[in-house]
Design an enzyme around this catalytic site. Structure first.
Site, mmCIF file in Angstrom:
data_model
loop_
_atom_site.group_PDB
_atom_site.id
_atom_site.type_symbol
_atom_site.label_atom_id
_atom_site.label_comp_id
_atom_site.label_asym_id
_atom_site.label_seq_id
_atom_site.Cartn_x
_atom_site.Cartn_y
_atom_site.Cartn_z
ATOM 1 N N TYR A 192 3.555 20.724 22.585
ATOM 2 C CA TYR A 192 4.194 20.879 23.216
ATOM 3 C C TYR A 192 2.324 21.355 23.603
ATOM 4 C CZ TYR A 192 5.580 25.478 26.262
ATOM 5 O OH TYR A 192 5.056 26.111 26.906
ATOM 6 N N THR A 194 1.029 23.942 24.283
ATOM 7 C CA THR A 194 -0.185 25.111 23.834
ATOM 8 C C THR A 194 -0.598 24.237 22.443
ATOM 9 O OG1 THR A 194 1.778 26.535 22.972
ATOM 10 C CG2 THR A 194 0.215 26.877 24.866
ATOM 11 N N LYS A 195 0.012 23.248 22.334
ATOM 12 C CA LYS A 195 -0.166 23.187 20.681
ATOM 13 C C LYS A 195 -1.349 22.603 20.333
ATOM 14 C CE LYS A 195 3.652 25.283 19.094
ATOM 15 N NZ LYS A 195 5.124 25.369 19.287
ATOM 16 N N ASN A 196 -1.880 22.228 19.429
ATOM 17 C CA ASN A 196 -2.730 21.518 18.858
ATOM 18 C C ASN A 196 -3.808 20.562 19.743
ATOM 19 O OD1 ASN A 196 -3.830 24.219 17.469
ATOM 20 N ND2 ASN A 196 -4.829 22.862 15.396
ATOM 21 N N LEU A 197 -2.473 19.223 19.138
ATOM 22 C CA LEU A 197 -2.149 18.185 20.306
ATOM 23 C C LEU A 197 -1.176 18.416 21.026
ATOM 24 C CD1 LEU A 197 -1.368 14.210 17.944
ATOM 25 C CD2 LEU A 197 -0.722 14.979 20.527
#
Ligand SMILES: *Cc1c(COP(=O)(O)O)cnc(C)c1O
Length: 393
Positions: A192, A194-197
């Site tokens: 998603y 906002t996630k790290n990847l």
């Protein structure tokens, strides 16, 4: 409590610092253009490559690209045969998707409280929640800090349960040096925005079980027989069969175009997150009333979130603190409003704060500060200054 207008502070910076910014550059831009020009927009060669690269990164045999982590959790439950009459033990300290999917398959979510230091599902509480109807445990690796893996493996083996990991925050996490997927249990990751990847929307399910991976692949594309995604290639049109009605959950190549490059840069991103977290730790280490998340030995957290927990002794309500941060031009977040507080879950399952007191208190005290690799030291100094202007006026 501090009156709200006492917190009407001037901005610490002229422009708003968003809570999270994506880290994309020309590598992603060029790959997207190349994908568009290739004419292959849906699931195709880039998705297959990203799946292979991701499986290698996690040290696991099978990775299935999906359009979200939520889709992965849903298909994991279905593929494991979990449905009406079954119970799944999980944490209230999560995003609603973790519980929603249990409801979607007709099973019953059962919540157990979290550990006070990590806010991860407490294995002892999870064990107490197990009944003869329990089929699976669904822990969340909150903020990227791994759960107590040996304890959950023990519960899995002792009670004959499936272990499904919500690793939405935990792509780079390691337990004793090993990825959370490397056991071969079902692990679901989120890409998603906002996630790290980040691929905007996207997710991956990993498993060591080839048959389960096959079933998930089929369920993710309408239930069509294997490799139906290549039915329009030069190898000739192939008829498909449907043995059970599936879903439309497949990853497509424009997502994978981003993912391929995000994955290559991920360890560099992680190092920056690690350094930023260490700078926050140093700033808040001796501040009474500001509680930080614990980090256990033998783990590597993915540093997905930097959470501070405002203790009652500060005399500042969390929501007033957040409003004052926003007024100072600093974006903040809440992870999470625990699921037992959401009206559907409260009303349908009768969940109360008293059932999960640790999660409930944390849900009232937590604030997430900006923590992404795009954050400069100067940006971070603004965040820290804004916090201290509220806590030490
Ligand atoms: C983001 C998130 C999800 C859902 O991920 P999607 O890819 O948006 O479906 C699930 N669980 C947790 C803990 C999350 O933070």
């Amino acid at each position: 409590m501090v009156p709200p207008d006492a917190l009407a502070l001037d901005p610490v910076r002229p422009t708003f610092l968003p809570f999270n910014r994506p880290c994309l550059d020309t590598a992603e831009e060029e790959e997207i253009v190349a994908a568009l020009r290739s004419g292959w927009l849906t699931t195709g060669p880039r998705t297959k490559q990203f799946e292979a690269d991701f499986a290698a990164y996690q040290g696991v045999a099978h990775a299935v690209g999906l359009n979200s982590c939520t889709a992965g959790l849903h298909l994991a439950l279905l593929a494991l045969g979990i449905g009406p009459g079954d119970e799944v033990v999980t944490t209230p300290y999560t995003f609603t998707a973790t519980c929603n999917v249990i409801v979607h398959v007709g099973a019953t979510p059962v919540i157990a409280d979290v550990e006070p230091d990590t806010l991860n599902l407490d294995p002892a509480a999870a064990e107490r929640a197990i009944t003869p109807r329990t089929k699976a445990i669904l822990p969340v690796h909150f903020a990227g800090h791994p759960v107590d893996m040996p304890a959950f493996r023990q519960l899995r083996d002792r009670y004959g349960l499936a272990l499904i990991h919500d690793a939405a925050h935990a792509t780079e996490s390691r337990y004793e040096g090993r990825s959370l997927a490397s056991d071969g249990d079902v692990t679901c990751f989120s890409f998603y925005a906002t996630k790290n990847l980040a691929t905007g929307e996207g997710g991956m399910l990993t498993t060591g079980d080839a048959a389960l991976a096959d079933r998930v692949r089929i369920l993710a594309l309408h239930g069509m027989s294997r490799d139906a995604w290549k039915r329009y290639t030069e190898s000739g049109y192939q008829h498909y069969d449907v043995a059970e009605p599936g879903f439309k959950y497949n990853m497509f190549d424009l997502q994978a175009a981003l993912g391929l490059h995000q994955l290559k840069k991920l360890e560099g991103f992680w190092q920056r997150r690690h350094d930023l977290a260490a700078r926050y730790d140093a700033a808040f280490a001796d501040v009474p009333g500001v509680r930080r998340l614990g980090v256990r030995p033998h783990v590597r957290t993915a540093h997905h979130l930097y959470v501070i927990r405002l203790q009652p002794e500060l005399g500042i309500a969390r929501d007033a603190f957040m409003a004052a941060m926003q007024r100072q031009n600093i974006g903040v977040g809440v992870h999470f409003r625990p699921v037992h507080r959401l009206s559907y879950y409260r009303d349908r399952f009768g969940w109360t704060p008293a059932m999960v007191p640790v999660a409930d208190a944390a849900g009232e005290q937590c604030v997430s500060l900006p923590l992404d690799p795009a954050l400069s030291d100067a940006d971070q100094d603004d965040v820290i200054r804004a916090v201290f202007r509220i806590l030490r006026p």
